[in-house]
Motif scaffolding. Structure first.
Motif, PDB file in Angstrom:
ATOM      1  N   GLN A  66       0.679  -1.078  -0.075  1.00  0.00           N
ATOM      2  CA  GLN A  66      -0.177   0.175   0.077  1.00  0.00           C
ATOM      3  C   GLN A  66       1.014   1.329   0.224  1.00  0.00           C
ATOM      4  OE1 GLN A  66      -3.154   0.031   2.806  1.00  0.00           O
ATOM      5  NE2 GLN A  66      -4.037  -1.893   2.040  1.00  0.00           N
ATOM      6  N   THR A  67       2.327   1.249   0.249  1.00  0.00           N
ATOM      7  CA  THR A  67       3.043   2.217  -0.127  1.00  0.00           C
ATOM      8  C   THR A  67       4.064   1.991  -0.939  1.00  0.00           C
ATOM      9  OG1 THR A  67       4.552   1.534   1.901  1.00  0.00           O
ATOM     10  CG2 THR A  67       2.638   2.956   2.458  1.00  0.00           C
ATOM     11  N   ASN A  68       4.739   3.042  -1.207  1.00  0.00           N
ATOM     12  CA  ASN A  68       6.086   3.029  -2.079  1.00  0.00           C
ATOM     13  C   ASN A  68       7.354   2.932  -1.334  1.00  0.00           C
ATOM     14  OD1 ASN A  68       4.701   3.098  -4.392  1.00  0.00           O
ATOM     15  ND2 ASN A  68       4.794   5.344  -4.481  1.00  0.00           N
ATOM     16  N   LEU A  69       7.193   2.342   0.014  1.00  0.00           N
ATOM     17  CA  LEU A  69       8.268   2.837   1.132  1.00  0.00           C
ATOM     18  C   LEU A  69       9.259   1.321   0.722  1.00  0.00           C
ATOM     19  CD1 LEU A  69       6.528   3.588   4.214  1.00  0.00           C
ATOM     20  CD2 LEU A  69       7.986   5.227   2.904  1.00  0.00           C
ATOM     21  N   LYS A  70      10.729   1.480   0.790  1.00  0.00           N
ATOM     22  CA  LYS A  70      11.362   0.261   1.001  1.00  0.00           C
ATOM     23  C   LYS A  70      11.902  -0.164   2.414  1.00  0.00           C
ATOM     24  CE  LYS A  70      12.185   0.952  -3.653  1.00  0.00           C
ATOM     25  NZ  LYS A  70      11.023   0.482  -4.394  1.00  0.00           N
ATOM     26  N   LEU A  71      11.609  -1.548   2.394  1.00  0.00           N
ATOM     27  CA  LEU A  71      11.722  -2.303   3.568  1.00  0.00           C
ATOM     28  C   LEU A  71      13.307  -2.241   4.047  1.00  0.00           C
ATOM     29  CD1 LEU A  71      10.302  -3.789   5.998  1.00  0.00           C
ATOM     30  CD2 LEU A  71      10.719  -5.864   4.603  1.00  0.00           C
ATOM     31  N   THR A  72      13.840  -1.798   5.208  1.00  0.00           N
ATOM     32  CA  THR A  72      15.032  -1.893   5.724  1.00  0.00           C
ATOM     33  C   THR A  72      15.216  -2.500   7.031  1.00  0.00           C
ATOM     34  OG1 THR A  72      17.104  -0.489   6.093  1.00  0.00           O
ATOM     35  CG2 THR A  72      14.869   0.388   6.604  1.00  0.00           C
ATOM     36  N   ASP A  73      16.376  -3.035   7.279  1.00  0.00           N
ATOM     37  CA  ASP A  73      16.546  -3.612   8.747  1.00  0.00           C
ATOM     38  C   ASP A  73      16.971  -2.643   9.698  1.00  0.00           C
ATOM     39  OD1 ASP A  73      16.056  -6.334   7.661  1.00  0.00           O
ATOM     40  OD2 ASP A  73      18.380  -6.557   7.061  1.00  0.00           O
ATOM     41  N   SER A  74      17.257  -1.760   9.365  1.00  0.00           N
ATOM     42  CA  SER A  74      17.630  -0.826  10.421  1.00  0.00           C
ATOM     43  C   SER A  74      17.527   0.812  10.119  1.00  0.00           C
ATOM     44  CB  SER A  74      18.948  -0.947  10.883  1.00  0.00           C
ATOM     45  OG  SER A  74      20.131  -0.758  10.084  1.00  0.00           O
ATOM     46  N   GLY A  75      17.293   1.948  10.941  1.00  0.00           N
ATOM     47  CA  GLY A  75      17.456   3.086  10.248  1.00  0.00           C
ATOM     48  C   GLY A  75      16.041   3.558   9.641  1.00  0.00           C
ATOM     49  N   GLY A  76      15.100   3.103   9.744  1.00  0.00           N
ATOM     50  CA  GLY A  76      14.043   3.468   8.569  1.00  0.00           C
ATOM     51  C   GLY A  76      13.434   4.536   8.962  1.00  0.00           C
ATOM     52  N   ASP A  77      13.020   5.474   8.273  1.00  0.00           N
ATOM     53  CA  ASP A  77      12.205   6.655   8.312  1.00  0.00           C
ATOM     54  C   ASP A  77      10.889   6.422   9.161  1.00  0.00           C
ATOM     55  OD1 ASP A  77      14.238   7.929   6.838  1.00  0.00           O
ATOM     56  OD2 ASP A  77      12.845   7.677   4.982  1.00  0.00           O
ATOM     57  N   LEU A  78      10.274   5.337   8.900  1.00  0.00           N
ATOM     58  CA  LEU A  78       9.112   4.850   9.826  1.00  0.00           C
ATOM     59  C   LEU A  78       9.461   3.555  10.428  1.00  0.00           C
ATOM     60  CD1 LEU A  78       6.242   5.557   7.287  1.00  0.00           C
ATOM     61  CD2 LEU A  78       7.164   7.215   8.940  1.00  0.00           C
ATOM     62  N   HIS A  79       9.317   3.355  11.696  1.00  0.00           N
ATOM     63  CA  HIS A  79       9.870   2.184  12.582  1.00  0.00           C
ATOM     64  C   HIS A  79       8.812   1.747  13.217  1.00  0.00           C
ATOM     65  CE1 HIS A  79      12.697   0.824  15.640  1.00  0.00           C
ATOM     66  NE2 HIS A  79      12.452  -0.225  14.883  1.00  0.00           N
ATOM     67  N   PHE A  80       8.476   0.420  13.136  1.00  0.00           N
ATOM     68  CA  PHE A  80       7.479  -0.201  13.844  1.00  0.00           C
ATOM     69  C   PHE A  80       8.259  -1.206  14.594  1.00  0.00           C
ATOM     70  CE2 PHE A  80       5.001   1.233  10.562  1.00  0.00           C
ATOM     71  CZ  PHE A  80       3.864   1.622  11.046  1.00  0.00           C
ATOM     72  N   GLU A  81       7.795  -1.399  16.164  1.00  0.00           N
ATOM     73  CA  GLU A  81       8.362  -2.701  17.029  1.00  0.00           C
ATOM     74  C   GLU A  81       7.195  -2.824  17.773  1.00  0.00           C
ATOM     75  OE1 GLU A  81      11.869  -0.925  18.782  1.00  0.00           O
ATOM     76  OE2 GLU A  81      10.529  -0.028  20.720  1.00  0.00           O
ATOM     77  N   GLY A  82       7.358  -3.876  18.643  1.00  0.00           N
ATOM     78  CA  GLY A  82       6.404  -4.412  19.517  1.00  0.00           C
ATOM     79  C   GLY A  82       6.468  -5.726  19.834  1.00  0.00           C
ATOM     80  N   GLU A  83       5.196  -6.265  20.463  1.00  0.00           N
ATOM     81  CA  GLU A  83       5.116  -7.578  20.703  1.00  0.00           C
ATOM     82  C   GLU A  83       3.565  -8.243  20.853  1.00  0.00           C
ATOM     83  OE1 GLU A  83       7.283  -5.707  23.077  1.00  0.00           O
ATOM     84  OE2 GLU A  83       5.356  -4.537  23.794  1.00  0.00           O
ATOM     85  N   ILE A  84       3.443  -9.237  20.712  1.00  0.00           N
ATOM     86  CA  ILE A  84       2.302  -9.902  20.674  1.00  0.00           C
ATOM     87  C   ILE A  84       1.947 -10.217  22.260  1.00  0.00           C
ATOM     88  CG2 ILE A  84       0.713 -11.747  20.033  1.00  0.00           C
ATOM     89  CD1 ILE A  84       2.551 -12.055  17.559  1.00  0.00           C
ATOM     90  N   THR A  85       0.856  -9.361  22.755  1.00  0.00           N
ATOM     91  CA  THR A  85       0.487  -9.501  24.118  1.00  0.00           C
ATOM     92  C   THR A  85      -0.462 -10.406  24.549  1.00  0.00           C
ATOM     93  OG1 THR A  85      -0.803  -7.577  24.073  1.00  0.00           O
ATOM     94  CG2 THR A  85       1.570  -7.351  24.536  1.00  0.00           C
ATOM     95  N   GLN A  86      -1.326 -10.698  23.665  1.00  0.00           N
ATOM     96  CA  GLN A  86      -2.442 -11.588  23.847  1.00  0.00           C
ATOM     97  C   GLN A  86      -2.783 -12.601  22.800  1.00  0.00           C
ATOM     98  OE1 GLN A  86      -6.394  -9.394  23.719  1.00  0.00           O
ATOM     99  NE2 GLN A  86      -7.367 -10.789  25.048  1.00  0.00           N
ATOM    100  N   TYR A  87      -2.820 -13.724  23.261  1.00  0.00           N
ATOM    101  CA  TYR A  87      -3.532 -15.084  22.282  1.00  0.00           C
ATOM    102  C   TYR A  87      -4.257 -15.701  23.393  1.00  0.00           C
ATOM    103  CZ  TYR A  87      -3.086 -18.820  19.033  1.00  0.00           C
ATOM    104  OH  TYR A  87      -3.561 -19.702  18.074  1.00  0.00           O
ATOM    105  N   ARG A  88      -5.633 -15.753  22.946  1.00  0.00           N
ATOM    106  CA  ARG A  88      -6.527 -16.037  23.922  1.00  0.00           C
ATOM    107  C   ARG A  88      -7.876 -17.053  23.077  1.00  0.00           C
ATOM    108  NH1 ARG A  88      -9.151 -11.780  27.117  1.00  0.00           N
ATOM    109  NH2 ARG A  88     -10.419 -11.568  25.283  1.00  0.00           N
ATOM    110  N   ILE A  89      -7.866 -17.859  23.372  1.00  0.00           N
ATOM    111  CA  ILE A  89      -9.338 -18.725  22.918  1.00  0.00           C
ATOM    112  C   ILE A  89     -10.266 -18.868  24.142  1.00  0.00           C
ATOM    113  CG2 ILE A  89      -9.902 -21.112  21.807  1.00  0.00           C
ATOM    114  CD1 ILE A  89      -6.814 -21.347  21.022  1.00  0.00           C
ATOM    115  N   MET A  90     -11.180 -18.693  23.699  1.00  0.00           N
ATOM    116  CA  MET A  90     -12.528 -18.555  24.707  1.00  0.00           C
ATOM    117  C   MET A  90     -13.845 -19.182  24.034  1.00  0.00           C
ATOM    118  SD  MET A  90     -12.613 -14.913  26.064  1.00  0.00           S
ATOM    119  CE  MET A  90     -14.137 -14.774  26.987  1.00  0.00           C
TER     120      MET A  90
END
Length: 167
Positions: A66-90
């Motif tokens: 959906q964008t023209n951005l190039k994927l990089t391993d470090s130093g990206g202009d836009l940077h996402f990080e995080g973790e999966i905090t919930q995995y629940r079956i009910m």
């Protein structure tokens, strides 16, 4: 008739110039050229082995499509990080025999977004969504893949909207 066709041709040629930069996805990446999307580890109590890799790839794929951005391993202009905090079956619905008629898989992801070109856009937010499936089915194979597809589509689009569409 020639005047009408000439007028339409001029309008079509000038329309993109007059409207400026427009994205059909509704997102604006500004002057950003690169994006860095780190691996999202699963820190939830219940751990599904393929979840982290599948989610990280789904998020990367959405931004690359959906964008023209190039994927990089470090130093990206836009940077996402995080973790999966919930995995629940009910169970969400029961049968007369006191068994689950329908189950719900819920996945939650904490995301930290950094825009190196505009720090005012930075955020930390949790996104979650769910998929319901028949209580007679096991959450494996195609049932699991279908649930992931539904959940990832919603969560990744919500992340995209928060980061670049400002919705």
């Amino acid at each position: 008739m020639k005047n009408i066709l000439f007028g339409l041709a001029c309008l079509i040629l000038l329309l993109p110039i007059g409207c400026g930069v427009y994205s059909f996805t509704g997102g604006s990446t500004g002057d950003a050229k690169t994006i860095q999307i780190d691996y999202f580890p699963n820190t939830a109590i219940l751990v599904e082995p393929t979840l982290s890799q599948s989610f990280t790839l789904a998020l990367q794929d959405l931004f690359l499509r959906q964008t023209n951005l190039k994927l990089t391993d470090s130093g990206g202009d836009l940077h996402f990080e995080g973790e999966i905090t919930q995995y629940r079956i009910m169970p969400i619905a029961a049968t007369a025999e006191q068994t689950a008629a329908q189950n719900r898989l819920t996945i939650g992801v904490r995301v930290r977004f950094y825009n190196r070109l505009n720090e005012e856009d930075d955020f930390e937010q949790t996104f979650s969504f769910y998929s319901d499936y028949d209580g007679n089915l096991q959450l494996t194979g195609s049932v699991l893949e279908s649930a992931y597809e539904e959940i990832f589509e919603r969560i990744t689009q919500d992340i995209f909207n928060a980061a670049v569409a400002k919705w």
